[in-house]
Design a protein around this motif. Structure first.
Motif, PDB file in Angstrom:
ATOM      1  N   ASN A  80       5.962  46.744  77.169  1.00  0.00           N
ATOM      2  CA  ASN A  80       6.104  48.051  77.083  1.00  0.00           C
ATOM      3  C   ASN A  80       6.021  48.487  75.671  1.00  0.00           C
ATOM      4  N   SER A  81       5.851  47.468  74.635  1.00  0.00           N
ATOM      5  CA  SER A  81       5.414  47.611  73.160  1.00  0.00           C
ATOM      6  C   SER A  81       4.098  47.412  73.159  1.00  0.00           C
ATOM      7  N   THR A  82       3.232  48.023  72.485  1.00  0.00           N
ATOM      8  CA  THR A  82       1.986  47.615  72.214  1.00  0.00           C
ATOM      9  C   THR A  82       1.950  46.371  71.390  1.00  0.00           C
ATOM     10  N   ARG A  83       2.605  46.697  70.393  1.00  0.00           N
ATOM     11  CA  ARG A  83       2.658  45.407  69.380  1.00  0.00           C
ATOM     12  C   ARG A  83       2.984  44.039  70.120  1.00  0.00           C
ATOM     13  N   GLU A  84       4.044  44.072  70.909  1.00  0.00           N
ATOM     14  CA  GLU A  84       4.322  42.898  71.564  1.00  0.00           C
ATOM     15  C   GLU A  84       3.499  42.380  72.448  1.00  0.00           C
ATOM     16  N   ALA A  85       2.738  43.382  73.250  1.00  0.00           N
ATOM     17  CA  ALA A  85       1.717  42.926  74.119  1.00  0.00           C
ATOM     18  C   ALA A  85       0.551  42.172  73.341  1.00  0.00           C
ATOM     19  N   ILE A  86       0.081  42.797  72.166  1.00  0.00           N
ATOM     20  CA  ILE A  86      -0.945  42.086  71.472  1.00  0.00           C
ATOM     21  C   ILE A  86      -0.581  40.808  71.053  1.00  0.00           C
ATOM     22  N   GLU A  87       0.744  40.370  70.774  1.00  0.00           N
ATOM     23  CA  GLU A  87       1.393  39.345  70.350  1.00  0.00           C
ATOM     24  C   GLU A  87       1.211  38.261  71.460  1.00  0.00           C
ATOM     25  N   LEU A  88       1.429  38.778  72.669  1.00  0.00           N
ATOM     26  CA  LEU A  88       1.518  37.754  73.791  1.00  0.00           C
ATOM     27  C   LEU A  88       0.201  37.429  74.195  1.00  0.00           C
ATOM     28  N   THR A  89      -0.768  38.507  73.998  1.00  0.00           N
ATOM     29  CA  THR A  89      -2.327  38.125  74.503  1.00  0.00           C
ATOM     30  C   THR A  89      -2.895  37.265  73.531  1.00  0.00           C
ATOM     31  N   GLU A  90      -2.535  37.438  72.245  1.00  0.00           N
ATOM     32  CA  GLU A  90      -2.978  36.569  71.162  1.00  0.00           C
ATOM     33  C   GLU A  90      -2.414  34.997  71.395  1.00  0.00           C
ATOM     34  N   ALA A  91      -1.364  34.787  71.818  1.00  0.00           N
ATOM     35  CA  ALA A  91      -0.771  33.641  72.281  1.00  0.00           C
ATOM     36  C   ALA A  91      -1.359  33.119  73.214  1.00  0.00           C
ATOM     37  N   ALA A  92      -1.716  33.737  74.262  1.00  0.00           N
ATOM     38  CA  ALA A  92      -2.409  33.123  75.643  1.00  0.00           C
ATOM     39  C   ALA A  92      -3.681  32.933  75.224  1.00  0.00           C
ATOM     40  N   LYS A  93      -4.543  33.633  74.320  1.00  0.00           N
ATOM     41  CA  LYS A  93      -5.731  33.342  73.930  1.00  0.00           C
ATOM     42  C   LYS A  93      -5.617  31.856  73.051  1.00  0.00           C
ATOM     43  N   GLU A  94      -4.851  31.651  72.306  1.00  0.00           N
ATOM     44  CA  GLU A  94      -4.744  30.655  71.493  1.00  0.00           C
ATOM     45  C   GLU A  94      -4.294  29.335  72.184  1.00  0.00           C
ATOM     46  N   ARG A  95      -3.754  29.695  73.477  1.00  0.00           N
ATOM     47  CA  ARG A  95      -3.316  28.397  74.288  1.00  0.00           C
ATOM     48  C   ARG A  95      -4.273  28.117  75.307  1.00  0.00           C
ATOM     49  N   GLN A 117      -4.765  54.484  75.268  1.00  0.00           N
ATOM     50  CA  GLN A 117      -4.618  54.159  73.933  1.00  0.00           C
ATOM     51  C   GLN A 117      -3.876  52.678  73.729  1.00  0.00           C
ATOM     52  N   HIS A 118      -2.893  52.570  74.624  1.00  0.00           N
ATOM     53  CA  HIS A 118      -2.250  51.058  74.659  1.00  0.00           C
ATOM     54  C   HIS A 118      -3.144  50.195  74.935  1.00  0.00           C
ATOM     55  N   PHE A 119      -3.934  50.073  76.074  1.00  0.00           N
ATOM     56  CA  PHE A 119      -4.790  49.155  76.678  1.00  0.00           C
ATOM     57  C   PHE A 119      -5.960  48.967  75.803  1.00  0.00           C
ATOM     58  N   LYS A 120      -6.531  50.034  75.186  1.00  0.00           N
ATOM     59  CA  LYS A 120      -7.609  50.020  74.413  1.00  0.00           C
ATOM     60  C   LYS A 120      -7.289  49.300  73.267  1.00  0.00           C
ATOM     61  N   THR A 121      -6.146  49.547  72.514  1.00  0.00           N
ATOM     62  CA  THR A 121      -5.728  48.949  71.417  1.00  0.00           C
ATOM     63  C   THR A 121      -5.555  47.463  71.552  1.00  0.00           C
ATOM     64  N   ILE A 122      -5.017  47.120  72.704  1.00  0.00           N
ATOM     65  CA  ILE A 122      -4.992  45.758  73.005  1.00  0.00           C
ATOM     66  C   ILE A 122      -6.196  44.978  73.059  1.00  0.00           C
ATOM     67  N   ALA A 123      -7.096  45.389  73.710  1.00  0.00           N
ATOM     68  CA  ALA A 123      -8.395  44.982  73.799  1.00  0.00           C
ATOM     69  C   ALA A 123      -9.222  44.944  72.635  1.00  0.00           C
ATOM     70  N   GLY A 124      -8.917  45.906  71.757  1.00  0.00           N
ATOM     71  CA  GLY A 124      -9.727  45.877  70.488  1.00  0.00           C
ATOM     72  C   GLY A 124      -9.059  44.818  69.512  1.00  0.00           C
ATOM     73  N   ALA A 125      -7.822  44.595  69.824  1.00  0.00           N
ATOM     74  CA  ALA A 125      -6.990  43.286  68.925  1.00  0.00           C
ATOM     75  C   ALA A 125      -7.515  41.713  69.295  1.00  0.00           C
ATOM     76  N   VAL A 126      -7.735  41.805  70.591  1.00  0.00           N
ATOM     77  CA  VAL A 126      -7.917  40.449  70.991  1.00  0.00           C
ATOM     78  C   VAL A 126      -9.018  40.268  71.780  1.00  0.00           C
ATOM     79  N   ALA A 127      -9.798  39.203  71.370  1.00  0.00           N
ATOM     80  CA  ALA A 127     -11.182  39.199  72.252  1.00  0.00           C
ATOM     81  C   ALA A 127     -11.004  38.203  73.140  1.00  0.00           C
ATOM     82  N   ILE A 128     -10.337  38.814  74.418  1.00  0.00           N
ATOM     83  CA  ILE A 128     -10.398  37.832  75.412  1.00  0.00           C
ATOM     84  C   ILE A 128     -10.419  38.662  76.884  1.00  0.00           C
ATOM     85  N   PRO A 129     -10.902  38.493  77.847  1.00  0.00           N
ATOM     86  CA  PRO A 129     -11.247  39.278  79.086  1.00  0.00           C
ATOM     87  C   PRO A 129      -9.710  39.741  79.287  1.00  0.00           C
TER      88      PRO A 129
END
Length: 295
Positions: A80-95, A117-129
């Protein structure tokens, strides 16, 4: 595009609620043998809300390493934090995850524009489906089809897990989104009808218990063999219902422990299945074929 049965994988835990890596390995291998089409790790059924960040990342890494490309691995990375969701998504991509499942932000109740804006921001920050996840019964926020339609135009937002159980609503969305945007059911009770309406599969709790049956049912439905798919679905329906006698994943983890697949560990604030539900869940498991009729 992933199609078929995507298991909403539980995270096995020992009796003292530590992560059970041996059982995780066995369960993942079992799914690969049973024909599960994709594994969704550390989502709702995986108790992501009570895993530490380090545990979350380690589960993803271990599942990805074990699967080794045999099926796609989707990692739950919502917050429920956009920043945290980006961090989790980046970590998933890295792994090495093949994609991410991102739930609507819970508790803080964003507007439809906030969801966009939440989902658009995550998608823009991490290039993963990325697959959106709408489950208003758990999060307290409901993402409208109009918002999903806007988000479907973001290049790496590739689908949605619709856990509303409203097939008419899913039909409306399917009629409006592009054919390369995948609509998945997140509700075992209505999954068959959603697939027959044009959905691409089922992100399934029941697949934790009977993976081959759910995979076969999905494959038949995708092939347009409605009667054959419905015969399996009818047999599974009592189990689909019983797995929600209490909050998911309480019943499914108890059922898997009863089958000898995992230990009975589950973390607070979730508690083991209440005793009054043991008998009806066992009866549903026997009816579906997960336990012998005389066992």
């Amino acid at each position: 595009m992933i199609e078929g049965s995507l298991v909403a994988l539980v995270t096995p835990m020992t009796a003292d609620n530590e992560l059970d890596w041996d059982s995780l390995h066995k369960v993942v291998e079992w799914h690969l043998e049973q024909g599960t089409n994709s594994i969704v790790a550390v989502g709702t059924s995986g108790e992501s809300a009570t895993l530490s960040m380090a545990e979350h990342f380690e589960v993803i890494a271990k599942v990805v390493d074990q699967v080794n490309g045999r099926v796609p691995v989707i990692a739950g990375t919502g917050a429920n934090s956009t920043r945290e969701a980006i961090e989790l998504t980046e970590a998933a991509k890295e792994r090495g995850a093949d994609g991410c499942l991102s739930v609507t932000p819970y508790y803080n109740k964003p507007t439809q524009e906030g969801l966009y804006q939440h989902f658009k921001t995550i998608a823009g920050a991490v290039a993963i489906p990325q697959i959106l996840y709408n489950v208003p019964g758990r999060t307290g926020v409901d993402m409208a089809n109009d918002t999903v339609l806007r988000l479907s135009e973001v290049p790496n937002i590739v689908g949605i897990k619709d856990a509303t159980g409203d097939v008419d609503r899913a039909r409306d969305l399917l009629a409006r989104v592009a054919s390369d945007f995948a609509v998945y059911s997140g509700d075992d009770l209505t999954a068959l009808e959603l697939i027959l309406a044009g959905g691409k599969g089922n992100i399934s709790v029941t697949a934790n218990v009977l993976p081959a049956d759910v995979a076969t049912m999905c494959a038949l439905a995708l092939a347009g063999k409605a009667d054959e798919a419905r015969a399996i679905n009818d047999r599974l329906m009592p189990l689909n219902k019983a797995l929600f006698l209490e909050s998911n994943p309480i019943p499914v983890k108890w059922a898997m422990a009863r089958m000898g697949l995992i230990a009975a560990g589950i973390r607070l604030p979730l508690t083991p299945l209440a005793e009054k539900f043991h008998e009806p869940l066992v009866a549903a498991m026997k009816e579906a074929g997960a336990l012998p009729a005389n066992g």
